[in-house]
Design an enzyme around this catalytic site. Structure first.
Site, PDB file in Angstrom:
ATOM      1  N   HIS A 118       1.765   4.642  -2.929  1.00 56.77           N
ATOM      2  CA  HIS A 118       1.893   6.091  -2.772  1.00 56.77           C
ATOM      3  C   HIS A 118       3.304   6.560  -3.133  1.00 56.77           C
ATOM      4  O   HIS A 118       3.478   7.577  -3.823  1.00 56.77           O
ATOM      5  CB  HIS A 118       1.597   6.483  -1.319  1.00 56.77           C
ATOM      6  CG  HIS A 118       0.192   6.254  -0.899  1.00 56.77           C
ATOM      7  ND1 HIS A 118      -0.887   6.861  -1.501  1.00 56.77           N
ATOM      8  CD2 HIS A 118      -0.326   5.470   0.080  1.00 56.77           C
ATOM      9  CE1 HIS A 118      -2.006   6.481  -0.908  1.00 56.77           C
ATOM     10  NE2 HIS A 118      -1.692   5.630   0.048  1.00 56.77           N
ATOM     11  N   HIS A 151       0.827  -1.211   0.000  1.00 61.22           N
ATOM     12  CA  HIS A 151       0.000   0.000   0.000  1.00 61.22           C
ATOM     13  C   HIS A 151       0.860   1.260   0.000  1.00 61.22           C
ATOM     14  O   HIS A 151       0.662   2.168  -0.818  1.00 61.22           O
ATOM     15  CB  HIS A 151      -0.913  -0.007   1.218  1.00 61.22           C
ATOM     16  CG  HIS A 151      -1.849   1.150   1.263  1.00 61.22           C
ATOM     17  ND1 HIS A 151      -3.146   1.072   0.822  1.00 61.22           N
ATOM     18  CD2 HIS A 151      -1.678   2.437   1.673  1.00 61.22           C
ATOM     19  CE1 HIS A 151      -3.728   2.250   0.962  1.00 61.22           C
ATOM     20  NE2 HIS A 151      -2.856   3.099   1.476  1.00 61.22           N
ATOM     21  N   GLU A 152       1.815   1.300   0.911  1.00 53.92           N
ATOM     22  CA  GLU A 152       2.664   2.481   0.991  1.00 53.92           C
ATOM     23  C   GLU A 152       3.556   2.624  -0.236  1.00 53.92           C
ATOM     24  O   GLU A 152       3.864   3.740  -0.666  1.00 53.92           O
ATOM     25  CB  GLU A 152       3.517   2.436   2.263  1.00 53.92           C
ATOM     26  CG  GLU A 152       2.741   2.296   3.566  1.00 53.92           C
ATOM     27  CD  GLU A 152       1.664   3.349   3.748  1.00 53.92           C
ATOM     28  OE1 GLU A 152       1.759   4.426   3.125  1.00 53.92           O
ATOM     29  OE2 GLU A 152       0.715   3.089   4.501  1.00 53.92           O
TER      30      GLU A 152
END
Length: 448
Positions: free
Chosen positions: A107, A103-104
């Protein structure tokens, strides 16, 4: 996922929580704000995620793809969860950590590929255990591996980057920022598809045939069930003379409700063992909360098999159907959580419960980790699209408000109040769930 503004890099991150696969909010020192994308670990019963295994504590959910899914949930008095088996706990924690990293990374890559300045990439929260710097980015591993965040140097007084630099996130066009904020969700969706595809190639598509009754996969030693003659492998056909005609979650719930409401009162069970049917009287013990418990783990009465794809095209088709089925179930669970919150609030789970469930899945069948990981990814993606202050959807909502105002941003004080209030709410809820879920663990209950 949370966007948080804070002017000086924190020496440590605050606890992170997961709102059904949301992001970890990071609370930093007051009056100092720095842009962060973080992830929290709270989950509505993990938004009632579905796990396709005959693991303990699972409820069936019928799905249009001829596959029956189980909803993992905590059953009072029925062994909510434990951390037995360090390997299974590590496996579940590793899955959760991998999902956080993915997820990170979404980004991080979305920002880096657009030339946007990034200052931090952290796995975990709390005190830093190890770190290194590369290309002006601090990469760190922190003490508690249940969260993560990507930090941006916007509004950081210690940064050498001019405040009007066009490559600061806050100074980029609306579309660029939307891409960065939504990239975490996209990464989780892609990761879920990859996991399901690998599962189908490795073990096949799970197909289950449902039969009436409730299966008893395990009976705890020295429990009421063991004392009164119930054995692992028995199938409960009737409870107090009422036949369990509806297969799936309704039958499991019916047995659970009768047991919980009958502490120290005998319950008449008609069971099938081998080829014989007979009756057993079980007297539930009284648990600490006053409800009955007999020390068994229940599952729908099903026969599980796997269908392997004949070729890659069929594997892709199976993957799409499975992803759609899981997503539909997660959406339905989320919908029920919000529509019937007074009834479902007790099923909201934090990171402790999620790892406990994952450990149970791993202990029962290692193949179940595929489903566990896919469900968490889907759950995280869907929850983070909700327009709530502490989630990616809340950040996207603020950007869309800016677009509707012709590119005029809301006052920074207003944005900070909105995001800070959301983060504080998630943190409080998360801490409450961590404490509650920890107290619900079997070995903790035995100590109390």
């Amino acid at each position: 996922m949370v966007i948080y503004l804070s002017p000086s890099p924190p020496s440590h991150s605050s606890p992170i929580i997961k709102f059904s696969n949301s992001k970890r909010p990071i609370l930093e020192s007051p009056l100092k704000f720095k842009t962060h994308f973080s992830k929290s670990l709270l989950s509505p019963s993990f938004t009632s995620p579905t796990v396709k295994l005959t693991t303990k504590k699972q409820f069936l959910h019928q799905n249009r793809n001829r596959v029956v899914d189980f909803k993992t949930c905590a059953i009072g008095g029925f062994d909510y969860g434990s951390f037995e088996g360090p390997q299974s706990v590590l496996e579940a924690a590793a899955v959760l950590t991998a999902i956080i990293v993915v997820h990170e990374s979404g980004h991080f890559l979305a920002a880096s590929l657009q030339g946007i300045h990034v200052s931090k990439f952290a796995v975990g929260f709390g005190p830093i255990l190890a770190k290194f710097n590369a290309k002006n980015v601090e990469y760190s591993i922190r003490a508690f591996p249940l969260g993560g965040f990507v930090g941006f140097p916007d509004n950081d007084p210690d940064s050498d980057i001019p405040v009007d630099d066009v490559n600061l996130l806050k100074n980029r066009p609306i579309l660029d920022r939307i891409i960065v904020v939504s990239a975490g969700v996209v990464a989780n969706v892609v990761f879920a598809l990859v996991i399901i595809f690998v599962q189908i190639l490795a073990v096949g598509l799970p197909v289950q045939e449902i039969f009436p009754g409730v299966n008893v996969p395990e009976v705890r030693p020295f429990s009421a069930a063991s004392r009164d003659g119930l054995l692992s492998g028995d199938v409960i056909l009737e409870v107090n003379g009422n036949e369990l005609v509806k297969p799936g979650p309704n039958s499991v719930s019916e047995v659970v409700d009768v047991i919980k409401s009958s502490p120290k009162k005998y319950v008449l069970l008609k069971v099938k063992r081998g080829g014989e049917d007979f009756e057993i009287r079980v007297t539930p013990d009284e648990s600490f909360d006053g409800t009955g418990k007999i020390g068994v783990q229940l599952a729908p009465n099903i026969k599980l098999s796997e269908v392997r794809p004949k070729n890659v095209v069929e594997a892709v088709t199976f993957t799409a159907k499975e992803f759609w089925g899981l997503s539909s179930n997660v959406l339905d669970g989320l919908k029920q959580t919000f529509l019937n919150f007074s009834q479902t609030a007790s099923k909201v789970s934090g990171p402790v419960a999620i790892i406990a469930v994952g450990a149970e899945v791993a202990r029962s069948n290692i193949d179940g980790l595929y489903q566990f990981a896919a469900i968490l990814n889907i759950n995280l993606a869907i929850i983070n699209l909700l327009p709530l202050p502490a989630l990616d959807g809340g950040t996207l909502a603020l950007i869309l408000v800016e677009a509707a105002r012709g590119g005029r941003k809301l006052p920074i004080e207003v944005e900070q109040r909105i995001m800070s209030s959301g983060i504080m709410l998630v943190l409080i809820l998360g801490l409450y769930l961590i404490i509650r879920d920890t107290l619900n663990l079997d070995f903790i209950k035995e100590m109390l």
